[in-house]
Write a protein that holds these residues in place. Structure first.
Motif, PDB file in Angstrom:
ATOM      1  N   ASP A 284       0.803  -1.087   0.046  1.00 40.41           N
ATOM      2  CA  ASP A 284       0.019   0.079   0.027  1.00 40.41           C
ATOM      3  C   ASP A 284       1.008   1.246  -0.071  1.00 40.41           C
ATOM      4  N   GLY A 285       2.102   1.172   0.533  1.00 39.70           N
ATOM      5  CA  GLY A 285       2.799   2.538   0.432  1.00 39.70           C
ATOM      6  C   GLY A 285       4.345   2.105  -0.124  1.00 39.70           C
ATOM      7  N   GLY A 286       5.188   2.729   0.496  1.00 40.02           N
ATOM      8  CA  GLY A 286       6.575   2.662  -0.171  1.00 40.02           C
ATOM      9  C   GLY A 286       7.449   1.394   0.330  1.00 40.02           C
ATOM     10  N   GLY A 287       8.403   1.214  -0.411  1.00 38.12           N
ATOM     11  CA  GLY A 287       8.920  -0.273   0.091  1.00 38.12           C
ATOM     12  C   GLY A 287       8.998  -1.288  -1.111  1.00 38.12           C
ATOM     13  N   VAL A 288       9.719  -2.242  -1.129  1.00 34.81           N
ATOM     14  CA  VAL A 288       9.666  -3.361  -1.882  1.00 34.81           C
ATOM     15  C   VAL A 288       9.431  -4.797  -1.297  1.00 34.81           C
ATOM     16  N   LEU A 289       8.528  -5.457  -1.766  1.00 39.04           N
ATOM     17  CA  LEU A 289       8.326  -6.832  -1.358  1.00 39.04           C
ATOM     18  C   LEU A 289       9.391  -7.608  -1.887  1.00 39.04           C
ATOM     19  N   PRO A 291      11.160 -11.820  -1.627  1.00 37.92           N
ATOM     20  CA  PRO A 291      11.112 -13.309  -1.203  1.00 37.92           C
ATOM     21  C   PRO A 291      11.481 -13.524   0.320  1.00 37.92           C
ATOM     22  N   GLN A 292      10.712 -14.383   0.841  1.00 38.57           N
ATOM     23  CA  GLN A 292      11.089 -14.846   2.326  1.00 38.57           C
ATOM     24  C   GLN A 292      10.741 -13.595   3.523  1.00 38.57           C
ATOM     25  N   GLN A 293      10.071 -12.641   2.874  1.00 43.81           N
ATOM     26  CA  GLN A 293       9.594 -11.859   3.878  1.00 43.81           C
ATOM     27  C   GLN A 293       8.309 -12.282   4.434  1.00 43.81           C
ATOM     28  N   LYS A 294       8.023 -12.162   5.802  1.00 41.21           N
ATOM     29  CA  LYS A 294       6.982 -12.585   6.729  1.00 41.21           C
ATOM     30  C   LYS A 294       5.881 -11.764   6.196  1.00 41.21           C
ATOM     31  N   VAL A 295       4.590 -12.422   6.322  1.00 39.94           N
ATOM     32  CA  VAL A 295       3.315 -11.818   6.087  1.00 39.94           C
ATOM     33  C   VAL A 295       2.393 -11.908   7.362  1.00 39.94           C
ATOM     34  N   PHE A 296       1.978 -10.960   8.096  1.00 37.93           N
ATOM     35  CA  PHE A 296       1.011 -11.225   9.286  1.00 37.93           C
ATOM     36  C   PHE A 296      -0.174 -11.001   8.886  1.00 37.93           C
ATOM     37  N   THR A 297      -1.239 -12.061   9.031  1.00 38.95           N
ATOM     38  CA  THR A 297      -2.868 -11.873   8.839  1.00 38.95           C
ATOM     39  C   THR A 297      -3.474 -11.813  10.212  1.00 38.95           C
ATOM     40  N   ALA A 298      -4.755 -11.782  10.064  1.00 40.63           N
ATOM     41  CA  ALA A 298      -5.646 -11.890  11.274  1.00 40.63           C
ATOM     42  C   ALA A 298      -5.586 -13.430  11.736  1.00 40.63           C
ATOM     43  N   THR A 299      -5.124 -14.278  10.978  1.00 42.68           N
ATOM     44  CA  THR A 299      -5.312 -15.667  11.343  1.00 42.68           C
ATOM     45  C   THR A 299      -4.133 -16.388  11.294  1.00 42.68           C
ATOM     46  N   GLY A 300      -2.915 -15.663  11.332  1.00 46.21           N
ATOM     47  CA  GLY A 300      -1.604 -16.409  11.313  1.00 46.21           C
ATOM     48  C   GLY A 300      -0.589 -15.853  10.263  1.00 46.21           C
ATOM     49  N   SER A 326      -7.778 -16.714   4.193  1.00 46.17           N
ATOM     50  CA  SER A 326      -7.252 -15.655   3.858  1.00 46.17           C
ATOM     51  C   SER A 326      -8.196 -14.973   2.583  1.00 46.17           C
ATOM     52  N   THR A 327      -8.467 -13.815   2.592  1.00 42.26           N
ATOM     53  CA  THR A 327      -9.619 -13.420   1.766  1.00 42.26           C
ATOM     54  C   THR A 327      -9.071 -12.449   0.896  1.00 42.26           C
ATOM     55  N   MET A 328      -9.437 -12.359  -0.447  1.00 43.24           N
ATOM     56  CA  MET A 328      -9.357 -11.069  -1.189  1.00 43.24           C
ATOM     57  C   MET A 328      -9.776  -9.804  -0.775  1.00 43.24           C
ATOM     58  N   GLY A 329      -8.795  -8.803  -0.776  1.00 45.31           N
ATOM     59  CA  GLY A 329      -9.063  -7.501   0.028  1.00 45.31           C
ATOM     60  C   GLY A 329      -8.562  -7.390   1.453  1.00 45.31           C
ATOM     61  N   ASP A 330      -8.307  -8.518   1.878  1.00 48.64           N
ATOM     62  CA  ASP A 330      -7.886  -8.202   3.338  1.00 48.64           C
ATOM     63  C   ASP A 330      -6.574  -7.545   3.520  1.00 48.64           C
ATOM     64  N   THR A 331      -6.533  -6.972   4.533  1.00 49.86           N
ATOM     65  CA  THR A 331      -5.301  -5.944   4.647  1.00 49.86           C
ATOM     66  C   THR A 331      -4.497  -6.995   5.680  1.00 49.86           C
ATOM     67  N   VAL A 332      -3.157  -6.716   5.311  1.00 50.25           N
ATOM     68  CA  VAL A 332      -2.196  -7.601   6.078  1.00 50.25           C
ATOM     69  C   VAL A 332      -0.875  -6.741   6.394  1.00 50.25           C
ATOM     70  N   GLU A 333      -0.086  -7.238   7.076  1.00 52.65           N
ATOM     71  CA  GLU A 333       1.209  -6.665   7.136  1.00 52.65           C
ATOM     72  C   GLU A 333       2.383  -7.363   6.759  1.00 52.65           C
ATOM     73  N   ARG A 337      12.629  -4.974   6.302  1.00 54.70           N
ATOM     74  CA  ARG A 337      13.730  -4.376   7.216  1.00 54.70           C
ATOM     75  C   ARG A 337      13.382  -4.146   8.854  1.00 54.70           C
ATOM     76  N   GLY A 338      12.567  -4.947   9.261  1.00 52.44           N
ATOM     77  CA  GLY A 338      12.208  -5.082  10.679  1.00 52.44           C
ATOM     78  C   GLY A 338      10.882  -4.103  11.023  1.00 52.44           C
ATOM     79  N   LYS A 339      10.604  -3.632  10.019  1.00 51.80           N
ATOM     80  CA  LYS A 339       9.111  -2.899  10.105  1.00 51.80           C
ATOM     81  C   LYS A 339       8.019  -3.384   9.394  1.00 51.80           C
ATOM     82  N   ARG A 340       6.846  -3.203   9.942  1.00 46.60           N
ATOM     83  CA  ARG A 340       5.774  -3.989   9.088  1.00 46.60           C
ATOM     84  C   ARG A 340       5.033  -2.747   8.404  1.00 46.60           C
ATOM     85  N   HIS A 341       4.864  -3.243   7.124  1.00 45.75           N
ATOM     86  CA  HIS A 341       4.141  -2.295   6.122  1.00 45.75           C
ATOM     87  C   HIS A 341       2.858  -2.747   5.712  1.00 45.75           C
ATOM     88  N   SER A 342       1.969  -1.961   5.466  1.00 50.24           N
ATOM     89  CA  SER A 342       0.493  -2.549   4.971  1.00 50.24           C
ATOM     90  C   SER A 342       0.407  -3.021   3.578  1.00 50.24           C
TER      91      SER A 342
END
Length: 358
Positions: A284-289, A291-300, A326-333, A337-342
């Motif tokens: 949703d913002g700046g930065g680059v996704l 491989p191997q970055q963790k994704v945090f969702t409401a269910t795991g 997981s559902t289309m449209g869900d917001t995740v983090e 580099r140690g910070k969570r991005h939407s």
């Protein structure tokens, strides 16, 4: 010793930045990866894909061999049709993803990835011997392969090779045929239309030069990766490998269970249902996704398998294995580099035929 393709001298003449790619000296780009990417989306680009390996499977038992070897079913093929499939191990992990072409009369051509080619050939030969099947498996090291992709690709190829126009004008996507000296497939790895041409290596530099003169942009591995990711296409070794089930890599559609056909890995897949969803992410913002970055969702937690900046969308995008609910449209983090991005979940592909779809 590093291997080279029949186009190697042509790459050097254009001052391509050359890199080692799984033991092959290949062009990463010819000055601007971004411009090469846009050329394919907007006009026409060409890729040396001769590092990939074509293997001809010919013989009385070619069809039953292919039916047992692949998770997808070649029964659906008619002469001239192509099939995308995974080749699995007994545990249901992906040994490779490949395209199989049915040439008719007990003849198939299999195109496998460069990184896995030697392993694939050994596996196929061991399977054929173990199953006592009569067929010849022949790696076609004498051939060059060139992908010409983009909205103007087919028309440009016809200008370069006018003798193939009549035979290929009506050829549908994911079909192929031999036309004179050229095996012409309407397939690709970019999300754009075009041809993949396979032909004698002795013609490589002549065809390359002819296409250059027609304005086709040479493209390297960098643009090939951003294009395939925008198109939502898996990359072996990142999005799946021997430890990953095709069901967890978004490739369940390539696995045919609805017949009694036995294929390698079938029992393992049936005993281990899908563990995750394979979906897309848009940052949703700046930065680059990456491989191997963790994704945090409401269910795991989930994990990015492929990620990059999309030149077409001008946003960062990724493919990721995410929790089943997981559902289309869900917001995740996403942890960058140690910070969570939407980011938000979308259904790939991101871009096809020049159109942004998410």
């Amino acid at each position: 010793m590093t291997k080279t393709t029949p186009f190697n001298s042509a790459h050097h003449l254009l001052n391509a930045r050359m890199v080692d790619f799984h033991g092959w000296e290949m062009p990463l780009h010819y000055g601007s990866q971004i411009e090469e990417h846009h050329a394919v989306r907007r006009d026409c680009g060409m890729f040396d894909i001769s590092h990939m390996c074509a293997i001809d499977a010919i013989g009385l038992d070619a069809k039953p061999f292919m039916q047992r070897l692949l998770a997808n079913d070649v029964e659906k093929l008619r002469a001239g049709k192509a099939l995308y499939s995974c080749m699995l191990n007994e545990a249901g992990g992906v040994l490779d993803d490949l395209i199989a072409y049915y040439l008719g009369g007990g003849r198939y051509r299999i195109v496998v990835n460069a990184a896995t080619a030697e392993k694939d050939i050994d596996w196929m030969k061991a399977c054929a011997a173990g199953w006592k099947m009569q067929l010849a498996l022949t790696p076609r090291c004498d051939l060059a392969m060139l992908a010409v992709q983009g909205p103007n690709a087919r028309e440009t190829v016809w200008q370069a090779l006018p003798d193939i126009r009549d035979a290929t004008t009506a050829m549908a996507p994911f079909h192929a045929q031999q036309v004179g000296d050229y095996f012409v497939a309407r397939t690709g790895y970019t999300g754009e239309d075009g041809f993949e041409l396979t032909f004698s290596a002795q013609h490589a530099e002549t065809l390359w030069q002819r296409l250059l003169e027609l304005g086709v942009r040479p493209c390297g591995l960098g643009a090939r990766d951003t294009l395939r990711l925008e198109a939502g296409m898996n990359l072996y070794g990142q999005d799946m490998d021997e430890s990953v089930s095709p069901l967890d890599a978004g490739l369940g559609w390539t696995v045919v269970f609805d017949t009694a056909r036995e294929f390698v890995g079938r029992s393992a897949l049936l005993s281990r249902p899908r563990q995750s969803q394979f979906l897309g992410l848009v940052l949703d913002g700046g930065g680059v996704l990456r491989p191997q970055q963790k994704v945090f969702t409401a269910t795991g937690e989930g994990l990015i398998t492929s990620g990059t900046f999309s030149p077409t969308m001008e946003k960062s995008i990724a493919l990721a294995r995410l929790p089943l609910d997981s559902t289309m449209g869900d917001t995740v983090e996403v942890e960058i580099r140690g910070k969570r991005h939407s980011a938000h979940i979308v259904k790939p592909p991101f871009v096809r035929n020049g159109r942004i779809l998410v």
